[in-house]
Design a protein around this motif. Structure first.
Motif, PDB file in Angstrom:
ATOM      1  N   UNK A 183      17.191  -0.320  71.712  1.00 39.59           N
ATOM      2  CA  UNK A 183      17.621   1.011  71.293  1.00 39.59           C
ATOM      3  C   UNK A 183      19.042   1.025  70.726  1.00 39.59           C
ATOM      4  N   UNK A 184      19.750  -0.094  70.826  1.00 41.19           N
ATOM      5  CA  UNK A 184      21.125  -0.164  70.334  1.00 41.19           C
ATOM      6  C   UNK A 184      21.274  -1.101  69.139  1.00 41.19           C
ATOM      7  N   UNK A 185      20.161  -1.566  68.596  1.00 38.81           N
ATOM      8  CA  UNK A 185      20.238  -2.574  67.535  1.00 38.81           C
ATOM      9  C   UNK A 185      20.787  -2.005  66.230  1.00 38.81           C
ATOM     10  N   UNK A 186      20.470  -0.788  65.914  1.00 35.93           N
ATOM     11  CA  UNK A 186      21.005  -0.187  64.684  1.00 35.93           C
ATOM     12  C   UNK A 186      22.531  -0.069  64.774  1.00 35.93           C
ATOM     13  N   UNK A 187      23.026   0.340  65.946  1.00 38.21           N
ATOM     14  CA  UNK A 187      24.471   0.428  66.145  1.00 38.21           C
ATOM     15  C   UNK A 187      25.124  -0.943  66.037  1.00 38.21           C
ATOM     16  N   UNK A 188      24.465  -1.967  66.607  1.00 39.87           N
ATOM     17  CA  UNK A 188      25.008  -3.323  66.545  1.00 39.87           C
ATOM     18  C   UNK A 188      25.066  -3.824  65.103  1.00 39.87           C
ATOM     19  N   UNK A 189      24.030  -3.530  64.324  1.00 40.63           N
ATOM     20  CA  UNK A 189      24.018  -3.932  62.923  1.00 40.63           C
ATOM     21  C   UNK A 189      25.119  -3.206  62.150  1.00 40.63           C
ATOM     22  N   UNK A 190      25.325  -1.927  62.446  1.00 43.43           N
ATOM     23  CA  UNK A 190      26.379  -1.159  61.778  1.00 43.43           C
ATOM     24  C   UNK A 190      27.750  -1.775  62.054  1.00 43.43           C
ATOM     25  N   UNK A 191      28.002  -2.176  63.285  1.00 41.20           N
ATOM     26  CA  UNK A 191      29.295  -2.789  63.621  1.00 41.20           C
ATOM     27  C   UNK A 191      29.480  -4.115  62.877  1.00 41.20           C
ATOM     28  N   UNK A 192      28.414  -4.912  62.796  1.00 41.94           N
ATOM     29  CA  UNK A 192      28.497  -6.189  62.095  1.00 41.94           C
ATOM     30  C   UNK A 192      28.740  -5.979  60.601  1.00 41.94           C
ATOM     31  N   UNK A 193      28.095  -4.979  60.019  1.00 43.44           N
ATOM     32  CA  UNK A 193      28.304  -4.672  58.602  1.00 43.44           C
ATOM     33  C   UNK A 193      29.731  -4.181  58.355  1.00 43.44           C
ATOM     34  N   UNK A 194      30.242  -3.379  59.270  1.00 40.55           N
ATOM     35  CA  UNK A 194      31.611  -2.872  59.126  1.00 40.55           C
ATOM     36  C   UNK A 194      32.616  -4.012  59.128  1.00 40.55           C
ATOM     37  N   UNK A 195      32.351  -5.035  59.922  1.00 36.55           N
ATOM     38  CA  UNK A 195      33.254  -6.191  59.964  1.00 36.55           C
ATOM     39  C   UNK A 195      33.302  -6.909  58.624  1.00 36.55           C
ATOM     40  N   UNK A 196      32.270  -6.725  57.799  1.00 33.46           N
ATOM     41  CA  UNK A 196      32.220  -7.337  56.469  1.00 33.46           C
ATOM     42  C   UNK A 196      32.610  -6.359  55.369  1.00 33.46           C
ATOM     43  N   UNK A 197      33.153  -5.194  55.753  1.00 30.55           N
ATOM     44  CA  UNK A 197      33.684  -4.283  54.754  1.00 30.55           C
ATOM     45  C   UNK A 197      32.746  -3.200  54.269  1.00 30.55           C
ATOM     46  N   UNK A 198      31.607  -2.982  54.952  1.00 30.07           N
ATOM     47  CA  UNK A 198      30.649  -1.983  54.492  1.00 30.07           C
ATOM     48  C   UNK A 198      30.879  -0.598  55.100  1.00 30.07           C
ATOM     49  N   UNK A 199      31.824  -0.457  56.014  1.00 32.05           N
ATOM     50  CA  UNK A 199      32.129   0.832  56.648  1.00 32.05           C
ATOM     51  C   UNK A 199      30.849   1.528  57.095  1.00 32.05           C
ATOM     52  N   UNK A 200      30.077   0.841  57.918  1.00 37.66           N
ATOM     53  CA  UNK A 200      28.739   1.311  58.287  1.00 37.66           C
ATOM     54  C   UNK A 200      28.740   2.093  59.603  1.00 37.66           C
ATOM     55  N   UNK A 201      27.816   3.043  59.698  1.00 40.32           N
ATOM     56  CA  UNK A 201      27.585   3.798  60.930  1.00 40.32           C
ATOM     57  C   UNK A 201      26.086   3.948  61.114  1.00 40.32           C
TER      58      UNK A 201
ATOM     59  N   UNK B 122      30.277  -0.189  49.498  1.00 42.01           N
ATOM     60  CA  UNK B 122      29.487  -1.345  49.073  1.00 42.01           C
ATOM     61  C   UNK B 122      30.366  -2.245  48.227  1.00 42.01           C
ATOM     62  N   UNK B 123      30.731  -3.424  48.728  1.00 35.99           N
ATOM     63  CA  UNK B 123      31.594  -4.318  47.969  1.00 35.99           C
ATOM     64  C   UNK B 123      30.972  -4.831  46.674  1.00 35.99           C
ATOM     65  N   UNK B 124      29.643  -4.736  46.540  1.00 31.26           N
ATOM     66  CA  UNK B 124      28.966  -5.253  45.342  1.00 31.26           C
ATOM     67  C   UNK B 124      28.284  -4.140  44.560  1.00 31.26           C
ATOM     68  N   UNK B 125      28.785  -2.911  44.684  1.00 32.03           N
ATOM     69  CA  UNK B 125      28.108  -1.768  44.060  1.00 32.03           C
ATOM     70  C   UNK B 125      27.993  -1.919  42.544  1.00 32.03           C
ATOM     71  N   UNK B 126      29.039  -2.429  41.904  1.00 37.13           N
ATOM     72  CA  UNK B 126      29.014  -2.545  40.448  1.00 37.13           C
ATOM     73  C   UNK B 126      27.923  -3.510  40.001  1.00 37.13           C
ATOM     74  N   UNK B 127      27.814  -4.648  40.680  1.00 39.17           N
ATOM     75  CA  UNK B 127      26.768  -5.611  40.337  1.00 39.17           C
ATOM     76  C   UNK B 127      25.386  -5.068  40.696  1.00 39.17           C
ATOM     77  N   UNK B 128      25.282  -4.374  41.838  1.00 39.96           N
ATOM     78  CA  UNK B 128      23.984  -3.835  42.267  1.00 39.96           C
ATOM     79  C   UNK B 128      23.489  -2.737  41.334  1.00 39.96           C
ATOM     80  N   UNK B 129      24.412  -2.044  40.655  1.00 41.52           N
ATOM     81  CA  UNK B 129      24.011  -1.027  39.688  1.00 41.52           C
ATOM     82  C   UNK B 129      23.215  -1.657  38.551  1.00 41.52           C
ATOM     83  N   UNK B 130      23.613  -2.854  38.163  1.00 38.55           N
ATOM     84  CA  UNK B 130      22.911  -3.559  37.090  1.00 38.55           C
ATOM     85  C   UNK B 130      21.705  -4.349  37.616  1.00 38.55           C
ATOM     86  N   UNK B 131      21.815  -4.838  38.847  1.00 32.51           N
ATOM     87  CA  UNK B 131      20.788  -5.712  39.396  1.00 32.51           C
ATOM     88  C   UNK B 131      20.338  -5.192  40.761  1.00 32.51           C
TER      89      UNK B 131
END
Length: 280
Positions: free
Chosen positions: A142-160, A178-187
């Motif tokens: 029941x806490x896995x989504x929160x754990x994933x959000x914390x791990x993503x935040x550590x990589x700069x995704x500012x996740x909740x 999203x650190x890769x938003x510009x590239x993801x817009x194209x791909x």
């Protein structure tokens, strides 16, 4: 009454920032510099330069180091110089986005089109999956989504992670950056590979409701509630996900780029090979 020549606090603060920007720019243009060199270039006293360098060093923008000496070393200690850190350099244009887009375009043209780009996107996610998998597998179901959000935040995704509009339906994983938003817009394959990885990691299908790359204010992923437990118990499939909140939308201007990612990015779901798979 205000004294003659006294400037408001906000003007003083703006002036301080402007001078610090000049100090940083001088170091960028001329390389590692001593206090004396900076003072001479900028027309400041050495005391003023030291004060600005102290602030910049505390903020991680510059760092002090010994000047390299080529040839025979003279007597006495080498002069201390101030150089930009990686953080300081990131404040200036680096063109990393353009480099990433060019590299992905080259992969598509030379190595097999969209499938090659998708393979690269999956390999990229797999290379950084270790810390995410470790964080999620160490958490209660029941806490896995929160754990994933914390791990993503550590990589700069500012996740909740938060409950969906109807809590019984599940949770929403929100990535506010999203650190890769510009590239993801194209791909859009970059977003699709990430969605597939979330599904495999959390052991259920997930659904993208919104992405920054597609013009939304936040990347939002729907995660069914207690998916791992309910599937193990043979429960019926979870209800349909809620519609993305209107507040997450960022209207596009008429001058937006004509090249947009496929609309399927909003409804990207994990493939049959990944949906419902429990993490190893």
């Amino acid at each position: 009454m205000k004294n003659v020549g006294e400037a408001p606090q906000e003007e003083l603060a703006t002036g301080e920032r402007s001078t610090r920007n000049r100090v940083v720019r001088s170091v960028l243009d001329h390389g590692p510099s001593t206090v004396s060199e900076l003072a001479q270039r900028l027309g400041l006293t050495q005391a003023a330069v030291r004060r600005h360098l102290d602030v910049l060093a505390a903020d991680g923008i510059v760092e002090a180091r010994e000047r390299r000496v080529y040839g025979a070393r003279t007597r006495g200690r080498p002069a201390k110089v101030f150089a930009l850190t990686d953080c300081g350099r990131e404040a200036f244009d680096q063109s990393y986005d353009e480099l990433a887009v060019d590299a992905l375009r080259w992969i598509g043209e030379r190595e097999g089109g969209d499938e090659a780009i998708a393979a690269f996107a999956r390999a990229r996610i797999a290379a950084q999956a270790g810390s995410y998998r470790e964080a999620v597998e160490a958490a209660a179901p029941e806490e896995r989504a929160q754990a994933l959000a914390r791990a993503l935040s550590a990589d700069g995704y500012a996740a909740t992670a938060r409950s969906a509009p109807h809590p019984q339906q599940g949770e929403q994983l929100c990535q506010h950056h999203c650190p890769v938003a510009h590239a993801a817009e194209r791909f859009p394959q970059l977003c699709e590979a990430e969605t597939e990885f979330f599904a495999e990691l959390l052991g259920t299908h997930v659904q993208r409701l919104a992405t920054i790359a597609h013009g939304d204010g936040v990347c939002t992923t729907y995660i069914p509630k207690s998916s791992t437990v309910s599937r193990a118990a043979g429960a019926s499939p979870p209800p349909k996900p809620p519609k993305p909140p209107e507040s997450s939308k960022t209207p596009r201007t008429s001058g937006a780029k004509s090249e947009k990612p496929s609309p399927r990015i909003h409804n990207a779901t994990a493939s049959a090979s990944t949906a419902g798979r429990n993490p190893a």
